[in-house]
Design a protein around this motif. Structure first.
Motif, PDB file in Angstrom:
ATOM      1  N   UNK A   1      90.596  -3.944   4.251  1.00 63.33           N
ATOM      2  CA  UNK A   1      89.578  -2.975   3.888  1.00 63.33           C
ATOM      3  C   UNK A   1      88.806  -2.537   5.114  1.00 63.33           C
ATOM      4  N   UNK A   2      88.025  -1.475   4.976  1.00 66.48           N
ATOM      5  CA  UNK A   2      87.285  -0.941   6.111  1.00 66.48           C
ATOM      6  C   UNK A   2      86.320  -1.969   6.694  1.00 66.48           C
ATOM      7  N   UNK A   3      85.599  -2.695   5.839  1.00 60.11           N
ATOM      8  CA  UNK A   3      84.639  -3.682   6.326  1.00 60.11           C
ATOM      9  C   UNK A   3      85.349  -4.834   7.029  1.00 60.11           C
ATOM     10  N   UNK A   4      86.478  -5.279   6.471  1.00 62.54           N
ATOM     11  CA  UNK A   4      87.223  -6.381   7.083  1.00 62.54           C
ATOM     12  C   UNK A   4      87.786  -5.963   8.447  1.00 62.54           C
ATOM     13  N   UNK A   5      88.253  -4.716   8.542  1.00 63.96           N
ATOM     14  CA  UNK A   5      88.755  -4.233   9.838  1.00 63.96           C
ATOM     15  C   UNK A   5      87.640  -4.246  10.874  1.00 63.96           C
ATOM     16  N   UNK A   6      86.483  -3.731  10.477  1.00 66.08           N
ATOM     17  CA  UNK A   6      85.365  -3.691  11.416  1.00 66.08           C
ATOM     18  C   UNK A   6      84.959  -5.107  11.835  1.00 66.08           C
ATOM     19  N   UNK A   7      84.844  -6.022  10.865  1.00 65.37           N
ATOM     20  CA  UNK A   7      84.421  -7.385  11.171  1.00 65.37           C
ATOM     21  C   UNK A   7      85.404  -8.072  12.123  1.00 65.37           C
ATOM     22  N   UNK A   8      86.700  -7.849  11.888  1.00 68.40           N
ATOM     23  CA  UNK A   8      87.718  -8.486  12.730  1.00 68.40           C
ATOM     24  C   UNK A   8      87.650  -7.951  14.157  1.00 68.40           C
ATOM     25  N   UNK A   9      87.502  -6.641  14.297  1.00 68.00           N
ATOM     26  CA  UNK A   9      87.443  -6.036  15.630  1.00 68.00           C
ATOM     27  C   UNK A   9      86.191  -6.498  16.378  1.00 68.00           C
TER      28      UNK A   9
ATOM     29  N   UNK B   1      94.413 -11.065  12.801  1.00 67.57           N
ATOM     30  CA  UNK B   1      93.327 -10.663  11.904  1.00 67.57           C
ATOM     31  C   UNK B   1      93.634 -11.232  10.515  1.00 67.57           C
ATOM     32  N   UNK B   2      92.628 -11.850   9.909  1.00 68.60           N
ATOM     33  CA  UNK B   2      92.823 -12.423   8.574  1.00 68.60           C
ATOM     34  C   UNK B   2      92.267 -11.480   7.519  1.00 68.60           C
ATOM     35  N   UNK B   3      92.653 -11.730   6.278  1.00 62.86           N
ATOM     36  CA  UNK B   3      92.278 -10.834   5.182  1.00 62.86           C
ATOM     37  C   UNK B   3      90.774 -10.771   4.967  1.00 62.86           C
ATOM     38  N   UNK B   4      90.049 -11.831   5.345  1.00 60.30           N
ATOM     39  CA  UNK B   4      88.597 -11.858   5.132  1.00 60.30           C
ATOM     40  C   UNK B   4      87.814 -11.261   6.297  1.00 60.30           C
ATOM     41  N   UNK B   5      88.525 -10.718   7.296  1.00 62.48           N
ATOM     42  CA  UNK B   5      87.836 -10.109   8.424  1.00 62.48           C
ATOM     43  C   UNK B   5      87.567 -11.059   9.576  1.00 62.48           C
ATOM     44  N   UNK B   6      88.001 -12.309   9.478  1.00 61.66           N
ATOM     45  CA  UNK B   6      87.876 -13.250  10.594  1.00 61.66           C
ATOM     46  C   UNK B   6      89.136 -13.158  11.455  1.00 61.66           C
ATOM     47  N   UNK B   7      89.132 -13.840  12.604  1.00 55.00           N
ATOM     48  CA  UNK B   7      90.283 -13.783  13.505  1.00 55.00           C
ATOM     49  C   UNK B   7      90.674 -15.186  13.945  1.00 55.00           C
TER      50      UNK B   7
ATOM     51  N   UNK C   1      92.111  -2.512  19.089  1.00 54.60           N
ATOM     52  CA  UNK C   1      90.802  -2.039  18.640  1.00 54.60           C
ATOM     53  C   UNK C   1      90.893  -0.595  18.172  1.00 54.60           C
ATOM     54  N   UNK C   2      91.553   0.244  18.948  1.00 56.83           N
ATOM     55  CA  UNK C   2      91.693   1.654  18.561  1.00 56.83           C
ATOM     56  C   UNK C   2      92.437   1.808  17.238  1.00 56.83           C
ATOM     57  N   UNK C   3      93.409   0.965  17.017  1.00 57.29           N
ATOM     58  CA  UNK C   3      94.223   1.075  15.809  1.00 57.29           C
ATOM     59  C   UNK C   3      93.447   0.654  14.570  1.00 57.29           C
ATOM     60  N   UNK C   4      92.645  -0.417  14.686  1.00 57.69           N
ATOM     61  CA  UNK C   4      91.977  -0.976  13.511  1.00 57.69           C
ATOM     62  C   UNK C   4      90.569  -0.432  13.284  1.00 57.69           C
ATOM     63  N   UNK C   5      89.845  -0.101  14.364  1.00 59.82           N
ATOM     64  CA  UNK C   5      88.465   0.371  14.183  1.00 59.82           C
ATOM     65  C   UNK C   5      88.099   1.283  15.349  1.00 59.82           C
ATOM     66  N   UNK C   6      88.591   2.513  15.343  1.00 59.80           N
ATOM     67  CA  UNK C   6      88.393   3.408  16.487  1.00 59.80           C
ATOM     68  C   UNK C   6      86.949   3.830  16.709  1.00 59.80           C
ATOM     69  N   UNK C   7      86.061   3.611  15.728  1.00 64.13           N
ATOM     70  CA  UNK C   7      84.672   4.042  15.881  1.00 64.13           C
ATOM     71  C   UNK C   7      83.786   3.001  16.563  1.00 64.13           C
ATOM     72  N   UNK C   8      84.324   1.816  16.847  1.00 66.08           N
ATOM     73  CA  UNK C   8      83.505   0.776  17.457  1.00 66.08           C
ATOM     74  C   UNK C   8      83.110   1.192  18.881  1.00 66.08           C
ATOM     75  N   UNK C   9      81.914   0.805  19.271  1.00 68.56           N
ATOM     76  CA  UNK C   9      81.406   1.106  20.606  1.00 68.56           C
ATOM     77  C   UNK C   9      81.645  -0.120  21.492  1.00 68.56           C
ATOM     78  N   UNK C  10      82.639  -0.012  22.391  1.00 70.37           N
ATOM     79  CA  UNK C  10      82.981  -1.109  23.293  1.00 70.37           C
ATOM     80  C   UNK C  10      81.753  -1.645  24.023  1.00 70.37           C
TER      81      UNK C  10
END
Length: 422
Positions: A237-245, A273-279, A389-398
């Motif tokens: 999900x979107x939140x899990x992708x963001x959390x993992x990244x 990346x795990x389903x719960x957004x952890x790594x 990072x670009x693939x899973x959450x391209x909006x993150x600010x490095x």
């Protein structure tokens, strides 16, 4: 462990073999592709590419693993073809498994095959599972020969006019030394334990523990982490992708800015990346430890860049680089200030680290400055991670995600300075 050096004759022989392998594989491409097409296999060229890299040798596999994360540099299909080299290289035959692996019950189950080692799931007599990383037989000599060949190639490349002023040979020497160090499982066990303790302070990050009593020179035994799978962005999900990244970035920044350790191998075979957004971070073989000065300088550079302070960035680079006669530091300052202003505050989708790094080194070369090789490795680490990072959450600010670790690192330095002055 001690790794012997390879003589010039052996390097020449290894180079000739690489060219021969490539020539034969090129000749076979046409007939092999046609035969595969007749059998209904549409991915023949992809399989050919990955198999060719494996045939060339372990150092080429390592390079391909790093390149497979860069869909911005290579066509996506090529990245997908090379991605199978993360953990799907040709496995060891059962006859090659060392007797020392028989500390468990039942047959070991292969869970991953890389360029240097294969990983097996082994069940202990008490019913608990461990992961046993087994070094490939003969890998010490073959990898050492490959790396000697690459070092020789770097010396030839350094003579090109375009690369004058770029620390090609110094970077190649440090890079090959770091890859060669992956043969040392005792060193990796120590690094992995260091990661586990340090990253225990980062939310959502798991690093397996080491089982020293079961490990040997050729086998590294770790806790087995269940539920690892290669996931695509659409699997989360979107939140899990963001959390993992964010967890991955904070882990890297913690290692880099606070511990001075660069993990150069965070491709999808070592970062899950795990389903719960952890790594889960696996493998600590391909790592580089920065000097205290290099860690502090890079942290300061990254912080000033996140603030858009190009003048301060220039001061830091000039304090680390060596200047050739006639170096034009004034024009370098102007150019770097403009480069920092161009890239500050961009999201991962817009911030091109490849372009930034290339322009940074071009500026140094053009104005007579020789870069510090230790500045290259943190950039390499972020380059490998940037593709994921670009693939899973391209909006993150490095840069914004780096600030907590950066502020902590800079504050630690401020506190340490009065102590050092006593």
């Amino acid at each position: 462990m001690t790794v012997g050096r390879i003589g010039g004759g052996a390097v020449a022989l290894r180079t000739a073999r690489a060219f021969a392998v490539l020539a034969v594989r090129m000749l076979l491409l046409g007939p092999a592709t046609a035969a595969a097409w007749l059998r209904g296999r549409s991915l023949a060229r992809d399989v050919w590419l990955a198999d060719t890299v494996v045939a060339l040798g372990p150092a080429f596999v390592k390079a391909a693993q790093l390149l497979s994360t860069r869909a911005d540099l290579l066509p996506p299909r090529v990245c997908r073809a090379l991605s199978r080299l993360h953990d799907q290289v040709r496995p060891l035959p059962p006859s090659a498994l060392p007797p020392a692996l028989r500390f468990g019950t039942g047959e070991p189950r292969l869970v991953g095959a890389g360029s240097i080692a294969c990983v097996y799931r082994v069940v202990l007599p008490d019913g608990r599972a461990v992961a046993a990383k087994v070094r490939r037989p003969g890998i010490v000599r073959s990898l050492t020969a490959d790396l000697a060949m690459l070092e020789q190639g770097a010396r030839l490349m350094a003579r090109l006019p375009r690369l004058r002023g770029v620390p090609v040979t110094a970077v190649a020497a440090q890079l090959t030394a770091s890859i060669r160090a992956q043969l040392d499982f005792a060193r990796e066990a120590e690094s992995l334990e260091g990661f586990r303790k340090a990253l225990g302070e980062v939310d959502g990050v798991t690093v397996p523990g080491v089982r020293p009593g079961l490990s040997t020179e050729d086998i590294l035994v770790m806790d087995f982490v269940d539920g690892l799978a290669r996931r695509r962005p659409e699997d989360l999900g979107e939140e899990e992708r963001r959390n993992a990244v964010v967890a991955a970035l904070r882990a890297v920044y913690r290692m880099l800015f606070l511990d001075g350790v660069v993990h150069c191998d965070l491709h999808p075979g070592n970062l899950y990346f795990r389903a719960d957004g952890s790594i889960v971070v696996l493998d600590a073989g391909f790592t580089v430890r920065l000097s205290g000065s290099a860690r502090e300088k890079f942290a300061a550079f990254f912080y000033c860049m996140s603030q858009g302070d190009g003048e301060a960035c220039a001061d830091i680079v000039l304090s680390t680089a060596s200047a050739a006669p006639g170096a034009d530091t004034a024009r370098f300052r102007t150019g770097l200030a403009a480069l920092v202003a161009e890239h500050t505050g961009r999201s991962a989708a817009d911030f091109d680290l490849v372009s930034f790094a290339a322009k940074l080194f071009d500026l140094q070369r053009a104005h007579g400055l020789h870069a510090d090789p230790q500045f290259v490795f943190p950039i390499l680490s972020l380059l490998v991670l940037e593709g994921t990072v670009r693939e899973f959450h391209p909006d993150v600010d490095f840069q914004r995600e780096a600030r907590p670790a950066l502020v902590t690192a800079l504050m630690e330095r401020v506190v340490a300075e009065p102590r050092e002055a006593r």
